[in-house]
Design a protein around this motif. Structure first.
Motif, mmCIF file in Angstrom:
data_model
loop_
_atom_site.group_PDB
_atom_site.id
_atom_site.type_symbol
_atom_site.label_atom_id
_atom_site.label_comp_id
_atom_site.label_asym_id
_atom_site.label_seq_id
_atom_site.Cartn_x
_atom_site.Cartn_y
_atom_site.Cartn_z
ATOM 1 N N GLY A 104 8.369 9.635 3.895
ATOM 2 C CA GLY A 104 7.775 9.009 5.073
ATOM 3 C C GLY A 104 6.306 9.301 5.274
ATOM 4 N N ALA A 105 5.660 9.952 4.305
ATOM 5 C CA ALA A 105 4.254 10.326 4.452
ATOM 6 C C ALA A 105 3.301 9.186 4.115
ATOM 7 C CB ALA A 105 3.937 11.538 3.580
ATOM 8 N N VAL A 106 3.707 8.336 3.172
ATOM 9 C CA VAL A 106 2.843 7.238 2.729
ATOM 10 C C VAL A 106 3.657 5.968 2.578
ATOM 11 C CG1 VAL A 106 1.322 8.823 1.445
ATOM 12 C CG2 VAL A 106 3.148 7.611 0.230
ATOM 13 N N GLU A 107 2.946 4.871 2.387
ATOM 14 C CA GLU A 107 3.557 3.586 2.028
ATOM 15 C C GLU A 107 2.909 3.134 0.729
ATOM 16 O OE1 GLU A 107 4.439 1.750 6.434
ATOM 17 O OE2 GLU A 107 2.482 1.366 5.535
ATOM 18 N N VAL A 108 3.713 2.596 -0.148
ATOM 19 C CA VAL A 108 3.208 2.018 -1.389
ATOM 20 C C VAL A 108 3.173 0.511 -1.188
ATOM 21 C CG1 VAL A 108 3.589 1.760 -3.862
ATOM 22 C CG2 VAL A 108 4.157 3.919 -2.741
ATOM 23 N N THR A 109 2.036 -0.095 -1.483
ATOM 24 C CA THR A 109 1.881 -1.527 -1.248
ATOM 25 C C THR A 109 1.472 -2.248 -2.524
ATOM 26 O OG1 THR A 109 -0.463 -1.383 -0.620
ATOM 27 C CG2 THR A 109 1.170 -1.104 1.139
ATOM 28 N N GLN A 110 1.755 -3.529 -2.495
ATOM 29 C CA GLN A 110 1.323 -4.434 -3.564
ATOM 30 C C GLN A 110 0.955 -5.739 -2.875
ATOM 31 O OE1 GLN A 110 4.276 -5.425 -6.641
ATOM 32 N NE2 GLN A 110 2.772 -4.666 -8.109
ATOM 33 N N ARG A 111 -0.285 -6.151 -3.072
ATOM 34 C CA ARG A 111 -0.814 -7.339 -2.379
ATOM 35 C C ARG A 111 -0.626 -7.240 -0.864
ATOM 36 N NH1 ARG A 111 2.467 -9.235 -5.927
ATOM 37 N NH2 ARG A 111 1.764 -9.707 -8.017
ATOM 38 N N GLY A 112 -0.753 -6.020 -0.327
ATOM 39 C CA GLY A 112 -0.670 -5.805 1.111
ATOM 40 C C GLY A 112 0.723 -5.606 1.677
ATOM 41 N N ALA A 113 1.759 -5.870 0.887
ATOM 42 C CA ALA A 113 3.138 -5.724 1.361
ATOM 43 C C ALA A 113 3.727 -4.402 0.856
ATOM 44 C CB ALA A 113 3.995 -6.880 0.872
ATOM 45 N N VAL A 114 4.498 -3.741 1.708
ATOM 46 C CA VAL A 114 5.144 -2.491 1.313
ATOM 47 C C VAL A 114 6.207 -2.794 0.255
ATOM 48 C CG1 VAL A 114 6.541 -0.550 2.131
ATOM 49 C CG2 VAL A 114 4.681 -1.440 3.545
ATOM 50 N N VAL A 115 6.188 -1.999 -0.820
ATOM 51 C CA VAL A 115 7.130 -2.181 -1.922
ATOM 52 C C VAL A 115 7.736 -0.834 -2.309
ATOM 53 C CG1 VAL A 115 5.934 -4.201 -2.869
ATOM 54 C CG2 VAL A 115 5.318 -1.920 -3.683
ATOM 55 N N ASP A 116 8.800 -0.898 -3.067
ATOM 56 C CA ASP A 116 9.408 0.286 -3.670
ATOM 57 C C ASP A 116 8.699 0.494 -5.006
ATOM 58 O OD1 ASP A 116 10.924 2.209 -4.947
ATOM 59 O OD2 ASP A 116 12.837 1.199 -4.631
ATOM 60 N N VAL A 117 7.985 1.593 -5.133
ATOM 61 C CA VAL A 117 7.200 1.822 -6.349
ATOM 62 C C VAL A 117 8.092 1.910 -7.593
ATOM 63 C CG1 VAL A 117 7.127 4.350 -6.247
ATOM 64 C CG2 VAL A 117 5.216 3.095 -7.255
ATOM 65 N N ALA A 118 9.348 2.273 -7.401
ATOM 66 C CA ALA A 118 10.251 2.386 -8.548
ATOM 67 C C ALA A 118 10.561 1.029 -9.172
ATOM 68 C CB ALA A 118 11.547 3.074 -8.135
ATOM 69 N N THR A 119 10.485 -0.027 -8.383
ATOM 70 C CA THR A 119 10.799 -1.355 -8.907
ATOM 71 C C THR A 119 9.582 -2.270 -8.981
ATOM 72 O OG1 THR A 119 11.439 -2.100 -6.697
ATOM 73 C CG2 THR A 119 13.196 -1.265 -8.124
ATOM 74 N N ALA A 120 8.457 -1.848 -8.401
ATOM 75 C CA ALA A 120 7.240 -2.668 -8.429
ATOM 76 C C ALA A 120 6.665 -2.693 -9.844
ATOM 77 C CB ALA A 120 6.208 -2.112 -7.456
ATOM 78 N N ARG A 121 6.266 -3.867 -10.255
ATOM 79 C CA ARG A 121 5.621 -4.021 -11.552
ATOM 80 C C ARG A 121 4.160 -4.365 -11.301
ATOM 81 N NH1 ARG A 121 8.846 -4.508 -16.037
ATOM 82 N NH2 ARG A 121 7.172 -5.679 -17.036
ATOM 83 N N GLY A 122 3.282 -3.732 -12.052
ATOM 84 C CA GLY A 122 1.864 -3.988 -11.888
ATOM 85 C C GLY A 122 1.214 -3.010 -10.931
ATOM 86 N N PRO A 123 -0.048 -3.275 -10.595
ATOM 87 C CA PRO A 123 -0.820 -2.347 -9.771
ATOM 88 C C PRO A 123 -0.259 -2.200 -8.355
ATOM 89 C CG PRO A 123 -2.232 -4.060 -10.727
ATOM 90 C CD PRO A 123 -0.825 -4.434 -11.016
ATOM 91 N N VAL A 124 -0.305 -0.980 -7.866
ATOM 92 C CA VAL A 124 0.096 -0.687 -6.493
ATOM 93 C C VAL A 124 -1.010 0.115 -5.825
ATOM 94 C CG1 VAL A 124 2.576 -0.730 -6.975
ATOM 95 C CG2 VAL A 124 1.324 1.438 -7.116
ATOM 96 N N ARG A 125 -0.968 0.163 -4.507
ATOM 97 C CA ARG A 125 -1.895 0.961 -3.707
ATOM 98 C C ARG A 125 -1.065 1.876 -2.811
ATOM 99 N NH1 ARG A 125 -7.028 0.808 -5.304
ATOM 100 N NH2 ARG A 125 -7.685 1.311 -3.201
ATOM 101 N N VAL A 126 -1.668 2.946 -2.328
ATOM 102 C CA VAL A 126 -0.985 3.917 -1.486
ATOM 103 C C VAL A 126 -1.805 4.094 -0.211
ATOM 104 C CG1 VAL A 126 -0.083 6.276 -1.341
ATOM 105 C CG2 VAL A 126 -0.162 5.118 -3.563
ATOM 106 N N ARG A 127 -1.129 4.100 0.937
ATOM 107 C CA ARG A 127 -1.797 4.336 2.222
ATOM 108 C C ARG A 127 -0.917 5.247 3.052
ATOM 109 N NH1 ARG A 127 -0.664 -1.733 4.449
ATOM 110 N NH2 ARG A 127 1.510 -1.400 5.023
ATOM 111 N N ARG A 128 -1.533 5.856 4.059
ATOM 112 C CA ARG A 128 -0.760 6.680 4.991
ATOM 113 C C ARG A 128 0.274 5.814 5.676
ATOM 114 N NH1 ARG A 128 -0.959 11.925 4.236
ATOM 115 N NH2 ARG A 128 -3.056 12.682 3.973
ATOM 116 N N ALA A 129 1.439 6.361 5.928
ATOM 117 C CA ALA A 129 2.490 5.624 6.619
ATOM 118 C C ALA A 129 2.022 5.255 8.017
ATOM 119 C CB ALA A 129 3.767 6.459 6.689
ATOM 120 N N GLY A 130 2.379 4.062 8.438
ATOM 121 C CA GLY A 130 2.034 3.602 9.764
ATOM 122 C C GLY A 130 0.624 3.059 9.900
ATOM 123 N N SER A 131 -0.081 2.955 8.785
ATOM 124 C CA SER A 131 -1.478 2.456 8.836
ATOM 125 C C SER A 131 -1.535 0.965 8.949
ATOM 126 C CB SER A 131 -2.231 2.882 7.586
ATOM 127 O OG SER A 131 -2.331 4.278 7.530
#
Length: 84
Positions: free
Chosen positions: A57-84
């Motif tokens: 619950g510390a961060v959110e992993v996003t792809q194209r601005g949408a929160v994703v599960d990094v384990a199943t996301a393919r391609g580049p991802v970004r990380v931000r603080r949760a609730g940002s």
């Protein structure tokens, strides 16, 4: 590097600490912070570290601005603080 996971988690947190609220980082930034020469080899573990922080619950992993599960996301991802 034997087990870079904890160092990568700390690097992700430290990088986000110095960013503006809502700003994101790339997992590669954490990998570069931990091992500037061998960062590419750390990329799978950097993504896994982001996934562990997201599960906690510390961060959110996003792809194209949408929160994703990094384990199943393919391609580049970004990380931000949760609730940002």
């Amino acid at each position: 590097m034997e087990d870079a996971g904890p160092a990568l988690e700390r690097a992700i947190a430290a990088l986000l600490d110095v960013r503006a609220p809502g700003a994101t980082i790339c997992p590669s930034e954490a990998a570069r912070a931990v091992d500037p020469e061998g960062w590419r080899a750390l990329m799978p573990e950097a993504r896994a570290a982001a996934g562990r922080l997201a599960a906690a619950g510390a961060v959110e992993v996003t792809q194209r601005g949408a929160v994703v599960d990094v384990a199943t996301a393919r391609g580049p991802v970004r990380v931000r603080r949760a609730g940002s």
